[in-house]
Design a protein around this motif. Structure first.
Motif, PDB file in Angstrom:
ATOM      1  N   ASP A   1      -0.354   4.294   0.872  1.00  0.00           N
ATOM      2  CA  ASP A   1      -0.823   4.790   2.019  1.00  0.00           C
ATOM      3  C   ASP A   1      -1.040   3.591   3.060  1.00  0.00           C
ATOM      4  O   ASP A   1      -2.037   2.916   3.028  1.00  0.00           O
TER       5      ASP A   1
ATOM      6  N   ARG B   1       0.944  -1.251   0.099  1.00  0.00           N
ATOM      7  CA  ARG B   1      -0.163  -0.151  -0.038  1.00  0.00           C
ATOM      8  C   ARG B   1       0.937   1.235   0.038  1.00  0.00           C
ATOM      9  O   ARG B   1       1.725   1.459   0.744  1.00  0.00           O
TER      10      ARG B   1
ATOM     11  N   THR C   1      -1.751   3.344   5.743  1.00  0.00           N
ATOM     12  CA  THR C   1      -2.812   3.829   6.891  1.00  0.00           C
ATOM     13  C   THR C   1      -4.315   3.201   6.464  1.00  0.00           C
ATOM     14  O   THR C   1      -5.243   3.229   7.337  1.00  0.00           O
ATOM     15  N   THR C   2      -4.595   2.940   5.218  1.00  0.00           N
ATOM     16  CA  THR C   2      -5.750   2.720   4.791  1.00  0.00           C
ATOM     17  C   THR C   2      -5.553   1.540   3.737  1.00  0.00           C
ATOM     18  O   THR C   2      -4.712   1.442   3.079  1.00  0.00           O
TER      19      THR C   2
END
Length: 333
Positions: free
Chosen positions: A136, A134, A138-139
């Motif tokens: 990001d 990913r 965090t998501t």
């Protein structure tokens, strides 16, 4: 791992990108959106070369935003970072540009050096790491979750479409068989599975046998092509008349999308049998490159990661006709 951004990342074709942008951004008060900030190499080059320029950098990766912000701190208020996906480019331009528009947009697509070189992120098939991928972290769902949950047909589609993998069916079937016993959680586990799934002769040619699968999973996990398809028309819409867009792509799917978006703007939308071309149907872009430019030998010697780059650029000639402008509700960036 060193956390010096300049040591981590050598920007690709930076001088050529800046040459193409210069007629639009080399003026006091000009604003450039670096839609794929990464570690800030292109942005640093632009801020040094164009003293009247402000740059707004977009990136979804919080680690990249933090490192680039530190790197570019000497430029003070001339640089602003925005953590978001780059399909928000028009919202960012509306907030930071003049009358809602900017003079330049730069996109350096694909995975960054920071992400490739950080073994813990799982982007690299040559290093053992969790299967994350990913941009990001965090998501969203990781590559491990995708491999654990997606139906076999979906896995086959992802590998074939995004990785152009000849043995997509074999690899997808092997993933499904493996996850019935235990989930794939490490990059080395996936590499070993791929080696075992494809014919021995294919493992000896065409580079690392896991390269295409890792590319495909990364694209799928991050929705890269969907984000690009949304971002390209919005980036053009964010440009003031006379503004310029420069895009660097690293595989054929990206370059195909960029080529189509820029060609659409550089082509008349009038029916071919009209005796007079209406003003509203004239091209609203002018192509600045003849096809896609590639890295020359000097660039390749300086930066081997430039081997697959394809660079395209265009200039905004006039406002986009209403019947061609991207229609969607305005969002907050």
């Amino acid at each position: 791992m060193s956390q010096d951004p300049a040591a981590l990342h050598l920007p690709v074709l930076v001088e050529r990108c800046l040459d193409l942008l210069a007629p639009a951004v080399d003026r006091p008060g000009a604003v450039l959106v670096d839609a794929t900030l990464g570690l800030g190499g292109h942005t640093e080059g632009a801020l040094r070369r164009f003293p009247g320029l402000r740059v707004v950098g977009i990136d979804r990766d919080p680690h990249a935003v933090a490192l680039a912000t530190d790197r570019l701190a000497p430029f003070g208020e001339r640089f602003t970072a925005v953590r978001t996906t780059y399909d928000h480019v028009d919202d960012v331009a509306a907030e930071h540009g003049t009358d809602g528009q900017v003079q330049g947009v730069l996109m350096d697509l694909g995975v960054s050096s920071l992400q490739l070189d950080d073994a813990g992120r799982g982007f690299a098939y040559a290093q053992d790491a969790p299967l994350d991928m990913r941009m990001d972290p965090t998501t969203g769902r990781s590559a491990a979750q995708l491999l654990a949950e997606a139906p076999e047909a979906e896995l086959r589609r992802i590998l074939h479409l995004y990785g152009e993998e000849r043995f997509a069916g074999r690899i997808a079937a092997a993933v499904v068989r493996r996850r019935e016993r235990a989930p794939l959680t490490r990059t080395t586990e996936l590499v070993d599975l791929i080696r075992g799934a494809i014919p021995a002769a294919a493992r000896r040619t065409g580079g690392h046998p896991a390269k295409r699968t890792f590319q495909a999973l990364r694209i799928a996990v991050n929705g890269e092509l969907e984000v690009l398809d949304r971002a390209l028309p919005r980036a053009v819409e964010a440009l003031a008349v006379g503004g310029r867009i420069v895009v660097e792509s690293y595989h054929s799917l990206e370059d195909r999308a960029v080529k189509a978006a820029l060609a659409r703007g550089a082509t008349s939308s009038a029916p071919p049998d009209l005796p007079v071309e209406p003003e509203t149907h004239r091209p609203y872009l002018r192509l600045l490159t003849r096809g896609a430019e590639e890295a020359d030998e000097a660039e390749l010697a300086r930066n081997p990661r430039a081997a697959s780059v394809r660079l395209r650029a265009a200039e905004r000639l006039r406002p986009t006709p209403a019947h061609l402008a991207p229609a969607r509700p305005r969002r907050n960036a």
